[in-house]
Design a protein around this motif. Structure first.
Motif, PDB file in Angstrom:
ATOM      1  N   HIS A  29       0.857  -1.178   0.000  1.00 37.44           N
ATOM      2  CA  HIS A  29       0.000   0.000   0.000  1.00 37.44           C
ATOM      3  C   HIS A  29       0.896   1.232   0.000  1.00 37.44           C
ATOM      4  CE1 HIS A  29      -3.515  -2.322   2.144  1.00 37.44           C
ATOM      5  NE2 HIS A  29      -3.162  -2.865   0.995  1.00 37.44           N
ATOM      6  N   ALA A  30       0.582   2.230  -0.814  1.00 33.89           N
ATOM      7  CA  ALA A  30       1.463   3.399  -0.886  1.00 33.89           C
ATOM      8  C   ALA A  30       0.705   4.638  -1.319  1.00 33.89           C
ATOM      9  CB  ALA A  30       2.603   3.135  -1.861  1.00 33.89           C
ATOM     10  N   HIS A  31       1.210   5.781  -0.871  1.00 32.71           N
ATOM     11  CA  HIS A  31       0.737   7.097  -1.330  1.00 32.71           C
ATOM     12  C   HIS A  31       1.949   7.839  -1.873  1.00 32.71           C
ATOM     13  CE1 HIS A  31      -0.775  11.402  -0.301  1.00 32.71           C
ATOM     14  NE2 HIS A  31      -0.982  11.104  -1.570  1.00 32.71           N
ATOM     15  N   TYR A  32       1.937   8.143  -3.152  1.00 32.87           N
ATOM     16  CA  TYR A  32       3.028   8.856  -3.802  1.00 32.87           C
ATOM     17  C   TYR A  32       2.510  10.170  -4.352  1.00 32.87           C
ATOM     18  CZ  TYR A  32       5.750   4.498  -3.835  1.00 32.87           C
ATOM     19  OH  TYR A  32       6.432   3.370  -3.479  1.00 32.87           O
ATOM     20  N   THR A  33       3.373  11.187  -4.316  1.00 32.35           N
ATOM     21  CA  THR A  33       2.995  12.469  -4.908  1.00 32.35           C
ATOM     22  C   THR A  33       3.814  12.704  -6.176  1.00 32.35           C
ATOM     23  OG1 THR A  33       4.501  13.533  -3.334  1.00 32.35           O
ATOM     24  CG2 THR A  33       2.171  13.502  -2.777  1.00 32.35           C
ATOM     25  N   ALA A  34       5.021  13.228  -6.047  1.00 37.29           N
ATOM     26  CA  ALA A  34       5.811  13.569  -7.228  1.00 37.29           C
ATOM     27  C   ALA A  34       6.664  12.407  -7.721  1.00 37.29           C
ATOM     28  CB  ALA A  34       6.705  14.772  -6.923  1.00 37.29           C
TER      29      ALA A  34
END
Length: 281
Positions: A29-34
């Protein structure tokens, strides 16, 4: 790089673990922005749902996206990348499924149609993720995986089209171009110990430069990128099994821990130590 851009790059939440459920190699599970993934491969089926935002990615030289509500299935050994569509980034849940969970004959269908608009499948995948997060519910997870597997196979068989399947399978599997296929088999056999280009060229009876070009033409990724991504895949599993990063580096063919860290951060987005600490035990 501005301070704002640097800040965006640091906003990443990652959780990963290896459940005791046959067929599930890893939950991620991951949250990435740039952050953007470079071209890489996995040795497992990648079953992906995006909960917030959207991802743009290339698979088999074709651009795709993950609009809300879809389930994305990427086949083993087929190169792909990924990047957020907007500055807000994306939040995703991934199941890496053992290559044997789905029939290898369905690889071509997955390459042709990786993004499945199927509310029922999406619900079943969500329920499987929820069950996998609860220790002790392995039998329920196996049951839910069986339902997901059945639904995936049904949908992939719907996508099989006789004129297109052969082409994509030839690119996805080793028998596509003899020198390139033999090199890929050699790299798969020697993930940890590696091989020099001169040795590989001698073993597959091809000129080194021709071999590199043939591999890239056949699989859409350079031989060294393929090998590094296979090593990072193996490192992920060992880290989640509790092996120290230094030992993982030695076991997966990296020169040292710094070498592992450099490539691991490039492909996963976080350092090996942080990745291991996020694991659900």
């Amino acid at each position: 790089m501005s301070a704002v851009e640097q800040g965006r790059k640091e906003i990443r939440d990652v959780t990963a673990w290896r459940p005791r459920v046959p067929g599930v190699v890893e939950v991620f599970h991951a949250h990435y922005t740039a952050y953007a993934y470079p071209m890489h491969v996995h040795d497992a089926w990648t079953l992906l749902v995006v909960d917030d935002g959207a991802v743009r990615y290339d698979l088999d030289r074709h651009e795709h996206g993950t609009p809300h509500g879809t389930v994305t299935l990427l086949p083993p050994h087929v190169p792909h990348n990924g990047a957020p569509v907007t500055e807000a980034g994306f939040r995703k849940r991934v199941l890496y499924l053992d290559a044997t969970v789905l029939d290898a004959g369905l690889v071509g269908a997955a390459v042709d149609g990786p993004d499945l608009r199927d509310p029922q499948l999406r619900r079943e995948v969500g329920r499987l993720h929820a069950t996998l997060a609860r220790p002790g519910d392995e039998f329920e997870a196996e049951s839910r995986l069986a339902l997901v597997r059945e639904r995936l196979q049904e949908r992939l068989r719907e996508h099989l089209r006789p004129g297109r399947r052969a082409g994509t399978v030839r690119r996805a599997l080793p028998e596509g171009r003899p020198p390139a296929g033999r090199l890929r088999e050699l790299l798969d056999e020697r993930v940890a110990q590696g091989v020099t280009l001169a040795e590989a060229a001698a073993l597959v009876h091809a000129h080194p430069a021709h071999l590199v070009r043939a591999f890239g033409a056949a699989f859409g990724i350079a031989p060294h990128q393929y090998l590094v991504s296979r090593r990072v895949d193996r490192a992920r599993r060992l880290l989640l099994d509790g092996l120290p990063a230094g030992e993982v580096a030695a076991a997966t063919g990296f020169y040292d821990q710094a070498h592992l860290t450099r490539h691991f951060k490039k492909l996963v987005g976080v350092a090996p130590g942080r990745y291991a600490r996020t694991a659900v035990r």
